[in-house]
Design an enzyme around this catalytic site. Sequence first.
Site, mmCIF file in Angstrom:
data_model
loop_
_atom_site.group_PDB
_atom_site.id
_atom_site.type_symbol
_atom_site.label_atom_id
_atom_site.label_comp_id
_atom_site.label_asym_id
_atom_site.label_seq_id
_atom_site.Cartn_x
_atom_site.Cartn_y
_atom_site.Cartn_z
ATOM 1 C CG ASP A 1 -38.779 -25.144 122.884
ATOM 2 O OD1 ASP A 1 -38.475 -25.410 124.056
ATOM 3 O OD2 ASP A 1 -39.692 -25.724 122.263
ATOM 4 C CG ASP B 1 -39.069 -31.526 124.492
ATOM 5 O OD1 ASP B 1 -38.564 -32.467 123.869
ATOM 6 O OD2 ASP B 1 -38.856 -31.321 125.705
ATOM 7 C CG ASP C 1 -43.302 -25.788 120.382
ATOM 8 O OD1 ASP C 1 -44.223 -26.562 120.678
ATOM 9 O OD2 ASP C 1 -42.301 -25.632 121.110
#
Length: 229
Positions: free
Chosen positions: A14, A16, A174
């Site tokens: 990922d 961000d 995250d």
Amino acid sequence: MTPIPFRHRFIVFDLDGTLVDSQHTIVHCMGEAFDAVGLERPGAGAVRGIIGLTLEVAVAELLPPEMQGDAPRVAGLYREAFHARLGRPDHDDPLFDGVRETLAALDHPELLLGIVTGKNRRGLLRVLDHHGLQHHFATLKTADDGPSKPHPQILQMAMVEVGAEPQDTVMIGDTAFDIEMARAAGCDAIGVDWGYHHRDQLYAAGAGVVIDRFDELEGAMTRLEGSPR
């Protein structure tokens, strides 16, 4: 050449909250967009909770029910605020600690790296160019390529593009959206504890391991070697 000690040959990140700490920009721009339509700014925690979704989906999650139809307009206002912020000389979305070292350590002829993000392609390329990271990645999949996470389509497209099978692939993210996407695609998933969702959310979504620092990543992939899929 030393063989890699884990089965994963395709490692997908990922952006961000995983590679780049963009929360302050996103929270600010979402607040500006809500100001423009006369709504109370969403709290920083609420905004962090939707990071990873494509923009229109994220905005809809934050709007009151009676304003769901305004999500495209508010998303457009967010984009205006975002591009204005990009023009500031002090603007920077920094890399998290260990990103450069980890990507360099994974530079191995048996490995392929990719990014699957809810950001659009223009935004992703801007970040990668700014930090000089684009050369590390064999494939980039964005909000322009398919439905929002946690739908697995853009991850599946990335696997097809590089010729990887689900059992060869691990997603690093995250948020629960990253983990749920990976599990829906039949892939392993590793959560990172420095991003925008709590580690309990990552485990509940199906993460096999949650790491606290990037230098734990290779060990985490090794630990997944014998885990049930």
